[in-house]
Design a protein around this motif. Structure first.
Motif, short mmCIF file in Angstrom:
data_model
loop_
_atom_site.label_atom_id
_atom_site.label_comp_id
_atom_site.label_asym_id
_atom_site.label_seq_id
_atom_site.Cartn_x
_atom_site.Cartn_y
_atom_site.Cartn_z
N LEU A 164 0.83 -1.21 0.00
CA LEU A 164 0.00 0.00 0.00
C LEU A 164 0.87 1.26 0.00
O LEU A 164 0.59 2.24 -0.69
CB LEU A 164 -0.89 -0.03 1.25
CG LEU A 164 -1.91 1.07 1.43
CD1 LEU A 164 -3.06 0.89 0.42
CD2 LEU A 164 -2.46 1.04 2.86
N SER A 165 1.93 1.22 0.82
CA SER A 165 2.81 2.38 0.96
C SER A 165 4.22 1.87 1.24
O SER A 165 4.52 1.44 2.37
CB SER A 165 2.31 3.24 2.14
OG SER A 165 3.33 4.08 2.59
N SER A 166 5.07 1.91 0.22
CA SER A 166 6.39 1.25 0.32
C SER A 166 7.26 1.86 1.43
O SER A 166 8.19 1.22 1.91
CB SER A 166 7.11 1.33 -1.02
OG SER A 166 7.26 2.68 -1.38
N THR A 167 6.95 3.09 1.84
CA THR A 167 7.80 3.76 2.85
C THR A 167 7.22 3.68 4.26
O THR A 167 7.76 4.28 5.19
CB THR A 167 7.98 5.25 2.48
OG1 THR A 167 6.66 5.84 2.38
CG2 THR A 167 8.69 5.44 1.17
N CYS A 168 6.13 2.95 4.43
CA CYS A 168 5.40 3.05 5.71
C CYS A 168 6.20 2.58 6.93
O CYS A 168 5.88 2.95 8.06
CB CYS A 168 4.05 2.31 5.64
SG CYS A 168 4.19 0.53 5.56
N LEU A 169 7.25 1.78 6.72
CA LEU A 169 8.04 1.31 7.87
C LEU A 169 9.33 2.10 8.06
O LEU A 169 10.12 1.79 8.96
CB LEU A 169 8.36 -0.19 7.71
CG LEU A 169 7.17 -1.14 7.62
CD1 LEU A 169 7.63 -2.59 7.60
CD2 LEU A 169 6.18 -0.92 8.76
N ASP A 170 9.54 3.11 7.23
CA ASP A 170 10.82 3.81 7.24
C ASP A 170 11.18 4.41 8.61
O ASP A 170 12.36 4.48 8.95
CB ASP A 170 10.85 4.92 6.17
CG ASP A 170 11.04 4.33 4.77
OD1 ASP A 170 11.13 3.08 4.68
OD2 ASP A 170 11.08 5.11 3.80
#
Ligand code: GTB
Length: 208
Positions: A164-170
């Motif tokens: 859904l959002s590739s950066t969500c765990l950044d």
């Protein structure tokens, strides 16, 4: 013969965690895939105790409700903590994963066009408690020092969030490490790389 049978639609949906758990434990799974056409006829639905899939069979035991399936397999395969207190904490974690999964499912199926951006914006708030728990528990698991069914469930949902959002765990190092370590478990890695699993859509409406 595979000891377990799963009847479900050809999506990862509510069964990704179960498949990862079984793969990790080296267990075979027979899959009966139900098409929408078959489902639409109504007789399979009528045969399901709560009118929904997935259905899971372990010999004569027939289970509905995906979280009951995870608990059953957790009990059988040593992924439900080392004592009653750990088991209760694992239940608590899994219930929180379920709360978050329900929000995700609602967004995907009911308000993807209007609610996706707001969901992604709020995701950090939703993920923060899990980050705190994993950062505190040095084992890298949600509870105790061994993997539990709640870990597989959280892992599965986090994979959906990364799509859904590739950066969500950044900004969540503990969650990122949790995902990387779980994905690197050899049998989970093999499942994630296998074509049959990869080609299955996450959700039934094509949204992800
Ligand atoms: N609480 C139950 C559980 O955890 O097992 C929820 C089960 C559930 O929501 N089942 C859905 C279902 O059977 C499928 S999962 N829906 C059919 C019905 O109610 O008649 C979500 C889902 C929805 C749609 C598709 N699809 O269209 O491919 C796939 C998966």
């Amino acid at each position: 013969m595979a000891p377990y049978t799963l009847t479900y639609f050809a999506v990862k949906g509510r069964c990704g965690a179960l498949k990862m758990m079984l793969a990790d434990y080296g267990q075979q799974l027979k899959e009966n895939l139900v098409t929408f056409e078959q489902w639409g006829k109504g007789d399979i639905k009528a045969s399901c105790v709560f009118g929904q899939l997935p259905k899971f069979e372990d010999g004569d035991l027939v289970l509905y409700q995906s979280n009951a399936m995870l608990r059953h397999l957790g009990r059988k395969h040593g992924a439900y903590g080392k004592n009653d207190c750990e088991a209760s904490l694992i239940d608590m974690m899994n219930d929180s994963v379920e709360d978050l999964r329900l929000k995700y499912i609602k967004m995907i199926y009911q308000e993807y066009e209007t609610g996706k951006e707001a969901f992604i914006k709020d995701l950090a708030n939703q993920l923060k408690p899990f980050e705190t728990i994993l950062a505190k528990n040095k084992s890298g698991f949600l509870v105790g020092d061994q993997i539990s069914f709640a870990d597989y469930n959280l892992f599965d949902l986090l994979l959906n969030f990364k799509v859904l959002s590739s950066t969500c765990l950044d900004s969540f190092p503990a969650l990122k490490s949790f995902v990387d370590k779980t994905a690197a478990r050899p049998k989970i890695k093999a499942l994630l790389e296998c074509d049959d699993f990869k080609k299955m859509p996450i959700n039934g409406n094509g949204k992800q």
